[in-house]
Design a protein around this motif. Structure first.
Motif, mmCIF file in Angstrom:
data_model
loop_
_atom_site.group_PDB
_atom_site.id
_atom_site.type_symbol
_atom_site.label_atom_id
_atom_site.label_comp_id
_atom_site.label_asym_id
_atom_site.label_seq_id
_atom_site.Cartn_x
_atom_site.Cartn_y
_atom_site.Cartn_z
ATOM 1 N N LEU A 210 0.827 -1.211 0.000
ATOM 2 C CA LEU A 210 0.000 0.000 0.000
ATOM 3 C C LEU A 210 0.860 1.260 0.000
ATOM 4 C CD1 LEU A 210 -2.651 -1.089 2.661
ATOM 5 C CD2 LEU A 210 -2.990 -0.925 0.186
ATOM 6 N N THR A 211 2.114 1.134 0.407
ATOM 7 C CA THR A 211 3.016 2.288 0.467
ATOM 8 C C THR A 211 4.027 2.191 -0.669
ATOM 9 O OG1 THR A 211 2.819 2.235 2.887
ATOM 10 C CG2 THR A 211 4.572 3.605 1.955
ATOM 11 N N LYS A 212 3.946 3.114 -1.598
ATOM 12 C CA LYS A 212 4.827 3.085 -2.757
ATOM 13 C C LYS A 212 6.231 3.555 -2.383
ATOM 14 C CE LYS A 212 1.396 1.634 -5.071
ATOM 15 N NZ LYS A 212 1.325 0.166 -5.231
ATOM 16 N N PRO A 213 7.247 3.135 -3.153
ATOM 17 C CA PRO A 213 8.625 3.539 -2.872
ATOM 18 C C PRO A 213 8.765 5.059 -2.780
ATOM 19 C CG PRO A 213 8.588 1.817 -4.534
ATOM 20 C CD PRO A 213 7.159 2.224 -4.309
ATOM 21 N N GLY A 214 9.461 5.522 -1.753
ATOM 22 C CA GLY A 214 9.694 6.952 -1.600
ATOM 23 C C GLY A 214 8.656 7.681 -0.766
ATOM 24 N N VAL A 215 7.537 7.003 -0.461
ATOM 25 C CA VAL A 215 6.491 7.621 0.354
ATOM 26 C C VAL A 215 6.771 7.324 1.824
ATOM 27 C CG1 VAL A 215 4.026 7.602 0.938
ATOM 28 C CG2 VAL A 215 4.750 7.444 -1.459
ATOM 29 N N GLU A 216 6.704 8.358 2.666
ATOM 30 C CA GLU A 216 6.898 8.174 4.108
ATOM 31 C C GLU A 216 5.685 7.401 4.641
ATOM 32 O OE1 GLU A 216 6.488 8.617 7.325
ATOM 33 O OE2 GLU A 216 8.602 8.325 7.723
ATOM 34 N N PRO A 217 5.873 6.196 5.171
ATOM 35 C CA PRO A 217 4.735 5.349 5.556
ATOM 36 C C PRO A 217 3.751 6.004 6.510
ATOM 37 C CG PRO A 217 6.765 4.107 5.653
ATOM 38 C CD PRO A 217 7.161 5.529 5.408
ATOM 39 N N HIS A 218 4.261 6.790 7.449
ATOM 40 C CA HIS A 218 3.397 7.387 8.465
ATOM 41 C C HIS A 218 2.438 8.410 7.865
ATOM 42 C CE1 HIS A 218 6.024 5.696 11.667
ATOM 43 N NE2 HIS A 218 6.950 5.883 10.759
ATOM 44 N N ASP A 219 2.789 8.951 6.695
ATOM 45 C CA ASP A 219 1.978 9.991 6.071
ATOM 46 C C ASP A 219 1.005 9.430 5.036
ATOM 47 O OD1 ASP A 219 3.411 11.822 7.550
ATOM 48 O OD2 ASP A 219 4.889 12.165 5.963
ATOM 49 N N LEU A 220 0.953 8.117 4.898
ATOM 50 C CA LEU A 220 0.169 7.500 3.830
ATOM 51 C C LEU A 220 -1.318 7.804 3.937
ATOM 52 C CD1 LEU A 220 0.167 5.460 1.423
ATOM 53 C CD2 LEU A 220 -0.347 3.681 3.118
ATOM 54 N N GLU A 221 -1.906 8.198 2.809
ATOM 55 C CA GLU A 221 -3.352 8.309 2.676
ATOM 56 C C GLU A 221 -3.768 7.390 1.532
ATOM 57 O OE1 GLU A 221 -4.690 12.309 2.313
ATOM 58 O OE2 GLU A 221 -3.655 12.991 4.129
ATOM 59 N N LEU A 222 -4.791 6.600 1.763
ATOM 60 C CA LEU A 222 -5.194 5.599 0.778
ATOM 61 C C LEU A 222 -6.164 6.164 -0.246
ATOM 62 C CD1 LEU A 222 -5.801 2.554 3.154
ATOM 63 C CD2 LEU A 222 -3.767 3.038 1.780
ATOM 64 N N THR A 223 -6.030 5.698 -1.478
ATOM 65 C CA THR A 223 -6.992 6.046 -2.521
ATOM 66 C C THR A 223 -8.187 5.100 -2.402
ATOM 67 O OG1 THR A 223 -6.094 4.468 -4.114
ATOM 68 C CG2 THR A 223 -5.095 6.684 -4.065
ATOM 69 N N PRO A 224 -9.341 5.475 -2.950
ATOM 70 C CA PRO A 224 -10.496 4.564 -2.931
ATOM 71 C C PRO A 224 -10.165 3.204 -3.545
ATOM 72 C CG PRO A 224 -11.202 6.765 -3.552
ATOM 73 C CD PRO A 224 -9.693 6.798 -3.513
ATOM 74 N N ARG A 225 -9.334 3.218 -4.579
ATOM 75 C CA ARG A 225 -8.981 1.962 -5.222
ATOM 76 C C ARG A 225 -8.180 1.067 -4.279
ATOM 77 N NH1 ARG A 225 -5.298 1.124 -10.673
ATOM 78 N NH2 ARG A 225 -5.648 -1.101 -10.876
ATOM 79 N N GLN A 226 -7.255 1.689 -3.522
ATOM 80 C CA GLN A 226 -6.463 0.901 -2.567
ATOM 81 C C GLN A 226 -7.344 0.324 -1.458
ATOM 82 O OE1 GLN A 226 -3.501 4.039 -1.739
ATOM 83 N NE2 GLN A 226 -1.929 2.524 -2.198
#
Length: 342
Positions: free
Chosen positions: A66-82
């Motif tokens: 769910l967390t793409k390379p380079g994205v800070e995991p703690h800041d992740l916001e999910l898309t409706p598709r995810q």
């Protein structure tokens, strides 16, 4: 301190989504391969979980992080598709508390095989200063005891995921930075995959045993490589290395607690300067997914060097290695240099 980074024990229990879920509609190439049809669809919350899922699942799983390379995991916001993809998963593995958006989506997904990695080992509280004293290997029993209880444990820890604690309270989620604890989690994941997909249980066991052996070798390399340091203290902008410090008898001094980009107070900078002089620390470490500004400022103010110590929350082209094992080996080399280990 940014409370996103510290998670109460119950919250941490769910924070690592080691999900074995591939998005069923994730790519046309998968469909062209015939790819995902016969494979267990696995969703992983972020890289440490993805690595376990891929190494243990092997050819029998299609893994999506769910967390793409380079994205800070703690800041992740999910898309409706995810969010939709989680519900379509056969298996999800996560670490509750690190990514609140993921925790909420999993709770609502209704997926039967959800495993919270934090329930597969023991969590501890770490502040910005963590002194090391080896725990030994008592956790292996814990993994055997709880490795098959992912679903039940996940339900037990589904409540109480508040994030309103301070540095002195709450459990440290960075269990993957201790190879011994990571191996405990791997054992539990292997057992839960055997249960979720019994047709391929023998392969999951074989892959788990191979990974646990590899992590054992990594642990031995750390024990040997950090055996005789000139100093046991290292300074870091991200207080992620508490388990690692404790495992190998070191002391972590975090500049500003859990958030790698938080600005340290003038008092803390002076304190770090005093500690560095007293303990003969040489290096201020920063991480690959966050700014190096704080580390460079402190280094300039104190006359210390800077270096990279990677908390392995994601792999990018800037990472000092292609996977978990290689980056951990790079971390060991960086620590040996900074600590004057022979």
């Amino acid at each position: 301190m940014n409370v996103r980074r510290l998670i109460p024990t119950t919250a941490v229990a769910g924070a690592v989504v080691l999900g074995l879920t591939a998005l069923s509609a994730c790519s046309t190439s998968d469909a062209a391969d015939g790819g995902n049809g016969d494979k267990l669809k696995v969703t992983a919350s972020f890289y440490p979980m993805q690595f376990l899922a891929e190494k243990i699942g092997g050819e029998h799983v299609a893994v999506t992080s769910l967390t793409k390379p380079g994205v800070e995991p703690h800041d992740l916001e999910l898309t409706p598709r995810q969010i939709g993809s989680i519900s379509e998963s056969d298996y999800v593995l996560y670490l509750k508390g690190i990514q609140p958006a993921v925790d909420d989506a999993i709770k609502q997904s209704g997926v039967k095989n959800t495993v919270d990695a934090a329930t597969l080992t023991t969590l501890e509280n770490h502040g910005s200063e963590v002194s090391g004293h080896d725990h030994g290997h008592e956790g292996e029993e814990h993994a055997d005891e709880h490795g098959h209880e992912g679903e039940e444990a996940n339900e037990e820890h589904s409540e109480g995921d508040g994030h309103n604690h301070g540095e002195e309270g709450g459990a440290d989620p960075h269990i993957w930075l201790d190879p011994v604890k990571y191996a405990e989690v791997a054992k539990g994941v292997g057992k839960s995959l055997e249960k979720a997909d019994p047709d391929h249980a023998a392969d999951y066991k074989k892959n788990t045993d191979a990974l646990v052996a590899e992590l054992g070798e990594l642990n031995t390399a750390y024990e040997t490589g950090l055996k005789d340091p000139a100093t046991k203290t290292f300074i870091t902008t991200h207080s992620a290395f508490g388990y690692l410090a404790e495992r190998y008898g070191l002391t972590q001094q975090g500049i500003a607690g859990i958030d790698p980009e938080a600005e340290p107070s003038p008092a803390r900078i002076q304190e770090i300067h005093t500690i560095a002089e007293k303990e003969k620390a040489t290096t201020v470490f920063f991480e690959t997914l966050a700014s190096d500004r704080t580390a460079k400022t402190l280094a300039k103010d104190t006359g210390l060097k800077t270096g990279v110590l990677d908390p392995l929350e994601g792999i990018t082209d800037k990472s000092q290695g292609a996977d978990y094992i290689e980056v951990m080996e790079s971390n060991l080399a960086a620590l040996q240099k900074a600590l004057g280990a022979k």
